[in-house]
Design a protein around this motif. Structure first.
Motif, mmCIF file in Angstrom:
data_model
loop_
_atom_site.group_PDB
_atom_site.id
_atom_site.type_symbol
_atom_site.label_atom_id
_atom_site.label_comp_id
_atom_site.label_asym_id
_atom_site.label_seq_id
_atom_site.Cartn_x
_atom_site.Cartn_y
_atom_site.Cartn_z
ATOM 1 N N MET A 18 31.528 14.358 12.349
ATOM 2 C CA MET A 18 31.238 12.947 12.594
ATOM 3 C C MET A 18 31.629 12.555 14.008
ATOM 4 O O MET A 18 32.499 13.160 14.626
ATOM 5 C CB MET A 18 31.965 12.043 11.601
ATOM 6 C CG MET A 18 33.463 12.011 11.735
ATOM 7 S SD MET A 18 34.236 10.587 10.897
ATOM 8 C CE MET A 18 33.772 10.828 9.193
ATOM 9 N N ASP A 19 30.935 11.530 14.484
ATOM 10 C CA ASP A 19 31.369 10.804 15.669
ATOM 11 C C ASP A 19 32.223 9.666 15.117
ATOM 12 O O ASP A 19 31.705 8.770 14.446
ATOM 13 C CB ASP A 19 30.145 10.276 16.427
ATOM 14 C CG ASP A 19 30.518 9.405 17.626
ATOM 15 O OD1 ASP A 19 31.469 8.596 17.500
ATOM 16 O OD2 ASP A 19 29.853 9.507 18.658
ATOM 17 N N GLY A 104 27.541 14.042 9.906
ATOM 18 C CA GLY A 104 26.773 15.281 9.924
ATOM 19 C C GLY A 104 27.049 16.095 8.666
ATOM 20 O O GLY A 104 27.684 15.621 7.714
ATOM 21 N N PHE A 105 26.571 17.312 8.669
ATOM 22 C CA PHE A 105 26.826 18.238 7.564
ATOM 23 C C PHE A 105 26.777 19.653 8.122
ATOM 24 O O PHE A 105 25.865 20.010 8.872
ATOM 25 C CB PHE A 105 25.774 18.082 6.465
ATOM 26 C CG PHE A 105 25.973 19.046 5.318
ATOM 27 C CD1 PHE A 105 26.958 18.826 4.360
ATOM 28 C CD2 PHE A 105 25.199 20.200 5.227
ATOM 29 C CE1 PHE A 105 27.162 19.722 3.321
ATOM 30 C CE2 PHE A 105 25.396 21.109 4.187
ATOM 31 C CZ PHE A 105 26.371 20.865 3.235
ATOM 32 N N ASN A 106 27.756 20.444 7.790
ATOM 33 C CA ASN A 106 27.790 21.839 8.212
ATOM 34 C C ASN A 106 28.116 22.698 6.997
ATOM 35 O O ASN A 106 29.237 22.655 6.485
ATOM 36 C CB ASN A 106 28.850 22.038 9.305
ATOM 37 C CG ASN A 106 28.788 23.433 9.914
ATOM 38 O OD1 ASN A 106 28.233 24.350 9.313
ATOM 39 N ND2 ASN A 106 29.349 23.597 11.095
ATOM 40 N N PRO A 107 27.132 23.482 6.509
ATOM 41 C CA PRO A 107 27.368 24.307 5.315
ATOM 42 C C PRO A 107 28.509 25.310 5.491
ATOM 43 O O PRO A 107 29.089 25.777 4.514
ATOM 44 C CB PRO A 107 26.032 25.028 5.103
ATOM 45 C CG PRO A 107 25.298 24.928 6.403
ATOM 46 C CD PRO A 107 25.766 23.670 7.054
ATOM 47 N N LEU A 108 28.841 25.621 6.731
ATOM 48 C CA LEU A 108 29.931 26.573 6.975
ATOM 49 C C LEU A 108 31.292 25.999 6.607
ATOM 50 O O LEU A 108 32.250 26.740 6.395
ATOM 51 C CB LEU A 108 29.933 27.010 8.444
ATOM 52 C CG LEU A 108 28.706 27.825 8.907
ATOM 53 C CD1 LEU A 108 28.828 28.170 10.376
ATOM 54 C CD2 LEU A 108 28.544 29.095 8.069
ATOM 55 N N ALA A 109 31.379 24.667 6.527
ATOM 56 C CA ALA A 109 32.648 24.052 6.121
ATOM 57 C C ALA A 109 33.019 24.505 4.713
ATOM 58 O O ALA A 109 34.134 24.968 4.458
ATOM 59 C CB ALA A 109 32.539 22.535 6.193
ATOM 60 N N ALA A 110 32.068 24.365 3.794
ATOM 61 C CA ALA A 110 32.319 24.789 2.410
ATOM 62 C C ALA A 110 32.541 26.303 2.343
ATOM 63 O O ALA A 110 33.344 26.783 1.533
ATOM 64 C CB ALA A 110 31.154 24.380 1.514
ATOM 65 N N GLN A 111 31.845 27.050 3.202
ATOM 66 C CA GLN A 111 32.020 28.511 3.209
ATOM 67 C C GLN A 111 33.436 28.884 3.633
ATOM 68 O O GLN A 111 34.037 29.824 3.104
ATOM 69 C CB GLN A 111 31.004 29.155 4.150
ATOM 70 C CG GLN A 111 29.576 29.185 3.589
ATOM 71 C CD GLN A 111 28.612 29.867 4.546
ATOM 72 O OE1 GLN A 111 28.967 30.827 5.234
ATOM 73 N NE2 GLN A 111 27.392 29.361 4.602
ATOM 74 N N ALA A 112 33.977 28.139 4.591
ATOM 75 C CA ALA A 112 35.344 28.423 5.055
ATOM 76 C C ALA A 112 36.356 28.151 3.944
ATOM 77 O O ALA A 112 37.301 28.927 3.739
ATOM 78 C CB ALA A 112 35.667 27.579 6.288
ATOM 79 N N VAL A 113 36.149 27.060 3.205
ATOM 80 C CA VAL A 113 37.040 26.747 2.084
ATOM 81 C C VAL A 113 36.899 27.811 0.993
ATOM 82 O O VAL A 113 37.893 28.262 0.410
ATOM 83 C CB VAL A 113 36.732 25.339 1.536
ATOM 84 C CG1 VAL A 113 37.553 25.053 0.284
ATOM 85 C CG2 VAL A 113 37.009 24.273 2.600
ATOM 86 N N ALA A 114 35.646 28.226 0.735
ATOM 87 C CA ALA A 114 35.404 29.262 -0.286
ATOM 88 C C ALA A 114 36.034 30.593 0.116
ATOM 89 O O ALA A 114 36.570 31.319 -0.732
ATOM 90 C CB ALA A 114 33.900 29.428 -0.503
#
Length: 237
Positions: A18-19, A104-114
């Motif tokens: 986000m901004d 925004g949205f970054n699918p890698l965020a959830a991947q990092a948590v996973a």
């Protein structure tokens, strides 16, 4: 080097791109629109919310952030403010959800948590506890993660300090039975998140939505994007 058992993630600007200025403008605009028919002047309301936020940041730890906020807010608007708490709650359930559009949205965020889950690491959401739980849980979902992904997450109901006060992080360590040396803090705000290094935590500066208000030298911090973070976490194991 001590083995890392736990990763603390910041939310706004870290898991949720986000901004910050754009998000606050959208959030406050919608709040003012919601509360105007209840007799709250938009400029006065926003000033009061900022004042309540500042009071939470200065919280000495004797009351929850929730209590500190409403004490300040009702000091301006009186009993009316406390009677209107259900309306504010409804705002977070309905109109606040539209603020997702400016994030925004970054699918890698959830991947990092996973990845942390797969590696057997404990996961904590260390987001500045200025929001009620309903707003924090919503922003998690916008980021593609859920409350169930974390063993603990901070909200204004369960916290008595705020970032950048190191006591905010000490509270998390005490609540979860952790030592700083076994933790990694991942965040995008140099002042608010990298302060954990002073407690003995390892840190990773996520630079996608970097905030460095004090213009600090960043060369000493492990840093990069989510791919860099995931590589960093795997190497720590």
């Amino acid at each position: 080097m001590e083995k890392i058992t736990t990763v603390l993630f910041d939310l706004d600007g870290t898991l949720l791109p986000m901004d910050q200025d754009l998000f606050v403008k959208s959030y406050f605009g919608k709040l003012a629109e919601k509360m105007a028919p209840r007799g709250y002047d938009p400029d006065g309301l926003i000033k009061a919310v900022w004042g309540g936020t500042a009071a939470m940041v200065q919280n000495s730890g004797k009351s929850t952030n929730e209590e500190v906020f409403w004490n300040f807010f009702s000091g301006i608007y009186g009993e009316k403010a406390l009677r209107d708490i259900p309306v504010f709650q409804e705002f977070y359930e309905v109109e606040f959800q539209e603020a997702r559009q400016v994030c925004g949205f970054n699918p890698l965020a959830a991947q990092a948590v996973a990845l942390c889950r797969e590696l057997g690491l404990r996961r904590i959401l260390a987001t500045n506890p200025l929001f009620p739980s309903i707003a924090t849980e919503s922003r998690m979902r916008w980021a593609g993660v859920s409350p169930e992904d974390f063993e603990y997450y901070t909200t204004y109901e369960n916290s008595v300090h705020c970032k950048p006060n190191p006591d905010y992080y000490r509270d998390i360590l005490a609540h979860c039975g952790l030592r700083a040396e076994e933790c990694l803090m991942v965040g995008n705000d140099v002042s608010e998140d990298m302060v954990t290094e002073t407690l003995g935590m390892k840190v990773f500066l996520l630079t996608d939505c970097l905030i460095n208000k004090e213009g600090k030298d960043l060369s000493g911090y492990p840093q990069g994007n989510f791919e860099d973070l995931m590589t960093f976490i795997q190497k720590l194991r």
